[in-house]
Design a protein around this motif. Sequence first.
Motif, mmCIF file in Angstrom:
data_model
loop_
_atom_site.group_PDB
_atom_site.id
_atom_site.type_symbol
_atom_site.label_atom_id
_atom_site.label_comp_id
_atom_site.label_asym_id
_atom_site.label_seq_id
_atom_site.Cartn_x
_atom_site.Cartn_y
_atom_site.Cartn_z
ATOM 1 N N SER A 16 0.861 -1.211 -0.050
ATOM 2 C CA SER A 16 0.121 0.075 0.081
ATOM 3 C C SER A 16 0.932 1.257 -0.044
ATOM 4 C CB SER A 16 -0.784 0.091 1.246
ATOM 5 O OG SER A 16 -1.497 1.268 1.367
ATOM 6 N N GLU A 17 1.015 1.885 -1.018
ATOM 7 C CA GLU A 17 1.665 3.116 -1.254
ATOM 8 C C GLU A 17 1.207 4.288 -0.354
ATOM 9 O OE1 GLU A 17 1.832 4.507 -5.122
ATOM 10 O OE2 GLU A 17 2.810 2.773 -5.889
ATOM 11 N N GLU A 18 -0.018 4.212 0.245
ATOM 12 C CA GLU A 18 -0.642 5.417 0.907
ATOM 13 C C GLU A 18 -0.094 5.370 2.488
ATOM 14 O OE1 GLU A 18 -4.887 5.391 0.389
ATOM 15 O OE2 GLU A 18 -4.669 5.744 -1.688
ATOM 16 N N GLN A 19 0.105 4.057 3.067
ATOM 17 C CA GLN A 19 0.477 3.850 4.189
ATOM 18 C C GLN A 19 1.470 2.858 4.352
ATOM 19 O OE1 GLN A 19 -3.265 3.544 6.314
ATOM 20 N NE2 GLN A 19 -3.588 1.397 5.818
ATOM 21 N N VAL A 20 2.532 2.874 5.406
ATOM 22 C CA VAL A 20 3.676 1.728 5.780
ATOM 23 C C VAL A 20 3.311 1.555 7.190
ATOM 24 C CG1 VAL A 20 5.951 1.275 6.069
ATOM 25 C CG2 VAL A 20 5.084 2.874 3.950
ATOM 26 N N VAL A 21 3.159 0.057 7.401
ATOM 27 C CA VAL A 21 2.816 -0.694 8.956
ATOM 28 C C VAL A 21 3.496 -1.585 8.823
ATOM 29 C CG1 VAL A 21 1.131 -1.186 10.463
ATOM 30 C CG2 VAL A 21 0.464 0.742 9.039
ATOM 31 N N ASN A 22 4.823 -1.604 9.680
ATOM 32 C CA ASN A 22 5.530 -2.840 10.084
ATOM 33 C C ASN A 22 6.247 -2.557 11.239
ATOM 34 O OD1 ASN A 22 7.918 -1.370 9.807
ATOM 35 N ND2 ASN A 22 7.920 -1.533 7.518
ATOM 36 N N PRO A 23 6.692 -3.667 11.981
ATOM 37 C CA PRO A 23 7.145 -3.515 13.458
ATOM 38 C C PRO A 23 8.395 -2.307 13.465
ATOM 39 C CG PRO A 23 7.188 -6.027 12.401
ATOM 40 C CD PRO A 23 6.779 -4.954 11.256
ATOM 41 N N TRP A 24 8.760 -1.630 12.548
ATOM 42 C CA TRP A 24 9.489 -0.669 12.764
ATOM 43 C C TRP A 24 9.288 0.785 12.095
ATOM 44 C CZ3 TRP A 24 10.897 -5.325 10.186
ATOM 45 C CH2 TRP A 24 11.161 -6.152 10.971
ATOM 46 N N GLU A 25 8.241 0.714 11.320
ATOM 47 C CA GLU A 25 7.605 2.036 10.867
ATOM 48 C C GLU A 25 6.053 2.048 10.529
ATOM 49 O OE1 GLU A 25 8.244 4.834 6.984
ATOM 50 O OE2 GLU A 25 9.269 2.878 7.106
ATOM 51 N N VAL A 26 5.627 3.082 11.226
ATOM 52 C CA VAL A 26 4.163 3.328 10.934
ATOM 53 C C VAL A 26 3.991 4.744 10.526
ATOM 54 C CG1 VAL A 26 2.071 3.634 12.391
ATOM 55 C CG2 VAL A 26 3.697 1.723 12.872
ATOM 56 N N SER A 27 3.614 4.868 9.665
ATOM 57 C CA SER A 27 3.389 6.354 8.749
ATOM 58 C C SER A 27 2.216 6.278 7.726
ATOM 59 C CB SER A 27 4.594 6.772 7.987
ATOM 60 O OG SER A 27 4.830 5.942 7.072
ATOM 61 N N ALA A 28 1.455 7.199 7.698
ATOM 62 C CA ALA A 28 0.445 7.237 6.694
ATOM 63 C C ALA A 28 0.735 8.415 5.407
ATOM 64 C CB ALA A 28 -1.067 7.844 7.310
ATOM 65 N N LYS A 29 0.025 8.407 4.288
ATOM 66 C CA LYS A 29 0.471 9.250 3.405
ATOM 67 C C LYS A 29 0.363 10.779 3.691
ATOM 68 C CE LYS A 29 -0.263 9.803 -1.765
ATOM 69 N NZ LYS A 29 -0.803 9.286 -2.794
ATOM 70 N N ASP A 30 1.083 11.568 3.395
ATOM 71 C CA ASP A 30 0.945 12.974 3.366
ATOM 72 C C ASP A 30 0.336 13.423 4.863
ATOM 73 O OD1 ASP A 30 1.708 13.258 0.904
ATOM 74 O OD2 ASP A 30 -0.467 13.065 0.138
ATOM 75 N N GLY A 31 1.034 12.772 5.962
ATOM 76 C CA GLY A 31 0.487 13.095 7.282
ATOM 77 C C GLY A 31 -0.758 12.591 7.738
ATOM 78 N N GLY A 32 -1.442 11.957 7.061
ATOM 79 C CA GLY A 32 -3.028 11.662 7.299
ATOM 80 C C GLY A 32 -3.014 10.706 8.372
ATOM 81 N N LYS A 33 -4.192 10.118 8.562
ATOM 82 C CA LYS A 33 -4.251 9.196 9.667
ATOM 83 C C LYS A 33 -4.475 7.624 8.928
ATOM 84 C CE LYS A 33 -9.366 9.242 9.782
ATOM 85 N NZ LYS A 33 -10.374 9.640 10.672
ATOM 86 N N ILE A 34 -4.038 6.800 9.705
ATOM 87 C CA ILE A 34 -3.936 5.291 9.332
ATOM 88 C C ILE A 34 -5.405 4.713 9.146
ATOM 89 C CG2 ILE A 34 -3.567 3.122 10.028
ATOM 90 C CD1 ILE A 34 -0.897 4.480 9.630
ATOM 91 N N ASP A 35 -5.524 4.238 7.911
ATOM 92 C CA ASP A 35 -6.598 3.771 7.491
ATOM 93 C C ASP A 35 -6.893 2.189 8.046
ATOM 94 O OD1 ASP A 35 -8.807 2.598 6.131
ATOM 95 O OD2 ASP A 35 -8.898 3.780 4.416
ATOM 96 N N TYR A 36 -7.593 1.811 9.090
ATOM 97 C CA TYR A 36 -7.504 0.634 9.627
ATOM 98 C C TYR A 36 -8.346 -0.201 8.778
ATOM 99 C CZ TYR A 36 -5.053 2.564 13.528
ATOM 100 O OH TYR A 36 -4.189 3.274 14.220
ATOM 101 N N ASP A 37 -9.437 0.102 8.407
ATOM 102 C CA ASP A 37 -10.198 -1.097 7.359
ATOM 103 C C ASP A 37 -9.229 -1.316 6.284
ATOM 104 O OD1 ASP A 37 -12.547 -0.787 8.458
ATOM 105 O OD2 ASP A 37 -13.224 1.155 7.697
ATOM 106 N N LYS A 38 -8.655 -0.373 5.703
ATOM 107 C CA LYS A 38 -7.746 -0.843 4.260
ATOM 108 C C LYS A 38 -6.590 -1.835 5.157
ATOM 109 C CE LYS A 38 -7.032 2.183 1.330
ATOM 110 N NZ LYS A 38 -6.337 3.422 0.501
ATOM 111 N N LEU A 39 -6.059 -1.529 6.220
ATOM 112 C CA LEU A 39 -4.855 -2.123 6.929
ATOM 113 C C LEU A 39 -5.669 -3.870 7.199
ATOM 114 C CD1 LEU A 39 -2.084 -1.564 7.521
ATOM 115 C CD2 LEU A 39 -3.080 -1.184 10.073
#
Length: 405
Positions: A16-39
């Motif tokens: 997912s280019e819009e957000q990165v979620v792994n054990p070492w990095e958590v970030s959403a695109k352009d400072g947005g919020k994490i989309d948990y449904d997409k996750l």
Amino acid sequence: MEVVDKKEEIATESSSEEQVVNPWEVSAKDGGKIDYDKLIDQFGCQRLDESLIDRVERLTSRKPHVFLRRGVFFAHRDFNEVLDSYERGDKFYLYTGRGPSSEALHLGHLIPFMFTKYLQEAFKVPLVIQLTDDEKCMWKNLSVEESQRLARENAKDIIACGFDVTKTFIFSDFDYVGGAFYKNMVKVAKCVTLNKAMGIFGFSGEDHIGKLSFPPVQAVPSFPSSFPHLFPGKDKLRCLIPCAIDQDPYFRMTRDVAPRLGYSKPALIESTFFPALQAKNGKMSASDPNSAIYVTDTAKDIKNKINRYAFSGGQDSIEKHREIGANLEVDIPVKYLSFFLEDDAELEHIKKEYGEGRMLTGEVKKRLTEVLTEMVERHRMARAAVTDEMVDAFMDVRPLPNMFE
């Protein structure tokens, strides 16, 4: 040949280019919020619905934890199967952990332990807590000795959460890894190719081989045979792992290989991230002291951080605020109260009054300051009572004869 559930096929960190979620990095695109449904769709886990929460209440005869009632723990893998087994009279054990990279824990670090304590008490089951001092030594450029020291310091904060020493085994990897635990690590390692590890965790050719070797270490506490002093002859005992959803990649890998090794797949119950005070994307960070409330903060520290840094959804003038009210979606004090204010009726009252403009930002921040000050002070007193001998008792490799009583 092992058939892998397609929903569990390994999702890469870059899928997912819009957000990165792994054990070492958590970030959403352009400072947005994490989309948990997409996750949930990306990772292939399931949403924790009201029927499961109601079932927990029925099976435990106690009100569900606030983190369940308010969707802090929102996703799962096979939690329904664990409840099925429990209802038939079969037991399970809990496994959670902590990577000891800092002297003090912040409130986000406490969330899995507060919830795990509730699960341990509600279901009357044993718990293993892994301190990954080896991981932090490799990822944070800490010395072996400093990683070990931080593990013991963090163990004191974990013990202060109120765990039962007759049902809880805390271990550090540097001290415990070997024997049956190491044998399981080797078995897991043989099942995971380099390509798959790179796909799951995003490793590159620039990473040292220590990082590549670590995932089996976090995987095998899911297998009861890794703890022969606790679970002799109980190789089919199910494991339930409460954790933040950024840890999911480790356990997708574990669930993939477990049946090939003759073990049950571990079940997971997964939480959202605890946001930074400034409402940046991702989660609260120990690397930015002003983004976090620490368990070592004084009442003055807490008040100053909330008043200065906690992002408000209130309007920029009292007149405008009275007219249109606060934006609760972005308001950090309301989000924090949703985690830590136990009284459901009071929380709903605050949200209604604040959202409709009758309550001001300062009033909400004042209530949050009271809630967090009391919570942190209670933790600090409990932590001050934890001695080195108590740490030794929790970390002693010993049977727990009353762990299911």
